[in-house]
Design an enzyme around this catalytic site. Structure first.
Site, PDB file in Angstrom:
ATOM      1  N   TYR A  75      -2.141  24.799  -8.789  1.00 51.62           N
ATOM      2  CA  TYR A  75      -1.060  24.698  -7.709  1.00 51.62           C
ATOM      3  C   TYR A  75      -1.400  25.404  -6.577  1.00 51.62           C
ATOM      4  O   TYR A  75      -0.786  25.429  -5.641  1.00 51.62           O
ATOM      5  CB  TYR A  75       0.133  25.277  -8.296  1.00 51.62           C
ATOM      6  CG  TYR A  75       0.067  26.806  -8.853  1.00 51.62           C
ATOM      7  CD1 TYR A  75       0.147  27.986  -7.850  1.00 51.62           C
ATOM      8  CD2 TYR A  75       0.005  27.026 -10.337  1.00 51.62           C
ATOM      9  CE1 TYR A  75       0.184  29.029  -8.416  1.00 51.62           C
ATOM     10  CE2 TYR A  75      -0.297  28.289 -10.773  1.00 51.62           C
ATOM     11  CZ  TYR A  75      -0.068  29.574  -9.552  1.00 51.62           C
ATOM     12  OH  TYR A  75      -0.490  30.681 -10.181  1.00 51.62           O
TER      13      TYR A  75
ATOM     14  N   ALA B 212      -2.334  20.889 -13.405  1.00 55.33           N
ATOM     15  CA  ALA B 212      -1.955  22.375 -13.523  1.00 55.33           C
ATOM     16  C   ALA B 212      -2.410  23.315 -12.463  1.00 55.33           C
ATOM     17  O   ALA B 212      -1.431  24.463 -12.229  1.00 55.33           O
ATOM     18  CB  ALA B 212      -2.368  23.025 -14.961  1.00 55.33           C
TER      19      ALA B 212
ATOM     20  N   ARG C  26     -14.946  23.211 -28.692  1.00 56.04           N
ATOM     21  CA  ARG C  26     -13.892  23.680 -28.367  1.00 56.04           C
ATOM     22  C   ARG C  26     -12.600  22.825 -28.298  1.00 56.04           C
ATOM     23  O   ARG C  26     -11.614  22.942 -28.917  1.00 56.04           O
ATOM     24  CB  ARG C  26     -13.750  24.561 -27.213  1.00 56.04           C
ATOM     25  CG  ARG C  26     -14.741  25.947 -26.904  1.00 56.04           C
ATOM     26  CD  ARG C  26     -14.178  26.831 -25.911  1.00 56.04           C
ATOM     27  NE  ARG C  26     -12.917  27.249 -25.868  1.00 56.04           N
ATOM     28  CZ  ARG C  26     -12.254  27.699 -25.023  1.00 56.04           C
ATOM     29  NH1 ARG C  26     -12.721  27.870 -23.750  1.00 56.04           N
ATOM     30  NH2 ARG C  26     -10.957  28.313 -24.911  1.00 56.04           N
TER      31      ARG C  26
ATOM     32  N   LYS D 258      -2.048  37.204 -22.865  1.00 54.08           N
ATOM     33  CA  LYS D 258      -1.221  36.230 -23.627  1.00 54.08           C
ATOM     34  C   LYS D 258      -1.678  36.309 -25.085  1.00 54.08           C
ATOM     35  O   LYS D 258      -0.515  36.026 -25.889  1.00 54.08           O
ATOM     36  CB  LYS D 258      -1.434  34.947 -23.075  1.00 54.08           C
ATOM     37  CG  LYS D 258      -0.915  34.517 -21.970  1.00 54.08           C
ATOM     38  CD  LYS D 258      -0.855  33.109 -21.265  1.00 54.08           C
ATOM     39  CE  LYS D 258      -0.286  33.043 -19.873  1.00 54.08           C
ATOM     40  NZ  LYS D 258      -0.361  31.630 -19.574  1.00 54.08           N
TER      41      LYS D 258
ATOM     42  N   ALA E 110      -3.938  26.968 -21.013  1.00 55.75           N
ATOM     43  CA  ALA E 110      -3.042  25.865 -20.448  1.00 55.75           C
ATOM     44  C   ALA E 110      -3.180  24.572 -21.313  1.00 55.75           C
ATOM     45  O   ALA E 110      -2.286  23.862 -21.589  1.00 55.75           O
ATOM     46  CB  ALA E 110      -3.391  25.750 -19.137  1.00 55.75           C
TER      47      ALA E 110
ATOM     48  N   ASP F  46       5.139  27.692 -21.505  1.00 53.52           N
ATOM     49  CA  ASP F  46       4.074  26.850 -20.841  1.00 53.52           C
ATOM     50  C   ASP F  46       4.217  25.579 -21.176  1.00 53.52           C
ATOM     51  O   ASP F  46       3.980  24.435 -20.429  1.00 53.52           O
ATOM     52  CB  ASP F  46       2.369  27.508 -21.074  1.00 53.52           C
ATOM     53  CG  ASP F  46       2.181  28.723 -20.221  1.00 53.52           C
ATOM     54  OD1 ASP F  46       2.935  28.878 -19.046  1.00 53.52           O
ATOM     55  OD2 ASP F  46       1.264  29.549 -20.621  1.00 53.52           O
TER      56      ASP F  46
END
Length: 275
Positions: free
Chosen positions: A220, A218, A159, A65, A135, A107
């Site tokens: 699944y 998030a 972070r 990404k 995410a 996203d």
């Protein structure tokens, strides 16, 4: 036939092909969705090769990404997030010249459209995002752009502070004060993998959850995580991760085709594979 696809490594587990192809079939589009697994250092070359082969659009997943940023013109949101998960390769010009690929981050739309589907408006909400990875970045920017106040909580506090510094009006911290943050929040997004490999694990103690909270996880697989079960028991509104996965795909579908995505058909195909 129009060809769309996914690049990542690995991609064998992806649920995108059945979800997108259900959309094409529902609308009668002559299109198919395929997967590509480039070498770890070949993301940009893969984008160029797909364009040369006439592929119309690509989704991008781990670990590419960020790697594809130099191969596309990123839209402002993707540039701010620092990651692209959807590329519109587009047609050639009338002169036969290739158009430089356009990069998006759907996203973020996956978060806001999943919440909207459950009649949740983030505007004015006190939101806590757990996780500062890809995410988490998408969720934090999406919620801030929807006028929520965002607090990022991450195992590594540094972070969290870095992400909060990039997101308008956001704050960040480690996990030490997570319970009190959630207890006072309107909206909670778990953007970590906690609950995926160990289904009985949860990032938030059940005692911190409450009935005025909306919880989006998030994760699944499984669809119903320990976090969502605890949230439901507390009377909270729950949104499983398949909704976020669905709506990021819906957004990509609409970018590529210009058509309104058949959400019900795509959702049915996705959940059929998850059950």
């Amino acid at each position: 036939m129009d060809v769309y696809g996914l690049i990542g490594n690995p991609v064998g587990h992806s649920l995108s092909p059945p979800m997108h192809e259900a959309g094409y079939d529902e609308l009668g589009l002559d299109a198919r969705y395929v997967t590509f697994e480039p070498a770890p250092d070949a993301a940009a070359r893969a984008v160029d090769a797909a364009a040369a082969l006439g592929v119309r659009g690509l989704n991008v997943t781990i670990p590419f990404k960020r790697d594809v940023l130099d191969a596309v013109d990123a839209d402002p949101l993707a540039a701010r997030i620092g990651a692209v998960n959807t590329i519109d390769l587009g047609p050639t010009t009338d002169a036969g010249d290739s158009v430089r690929p356009r990069g998006y981050n759907t996203d973020a739309a996956g978060v806001t459209r999943a919440l909207a589907h459950h009649d949740v408006d983030p505007s004015g909400a006190e939101a806590v995002v757990i996780g500062a990875g890809g995410a988490g970045r998408a969720a934090a920017f999406a919620l801030a752009d929807a006028d929520a106040s965002v607090h990022v909580a991450n195992r590594t506090a540094e972070r969290a502070h870095e992400l909060a510094g990039d997101v308008p009006r956001a704050t960040g911290s480690g996990l030490d004060d997570l319970e009190s943050r959630v207890a006072g929040a309107d909206l909670l997004v778990n953007a970590t993998s906690v609950g995926m490999e160990s289904p009985e694990k949860t990032p938030v103690p059940a005692a911190a959850l409450h009935g005025d909270l909306t919880v989006l996880d998030a994760v699944y697989t499984p669809i119903e995580t320990r976090l969502l079960r605890d949230a439901a028991d507390a009377g909270a509104t729950t949104v499983d991760g398949a909704w976020m996965l669905l709506f990021q795909g819906v957004e990509a579908f609409e970018i590529w085709t210009g058509a309104t995505a058949p959400v019900a058909a795509m959702n049915a195909a996705l959940r059929d594979r998850l059950e």
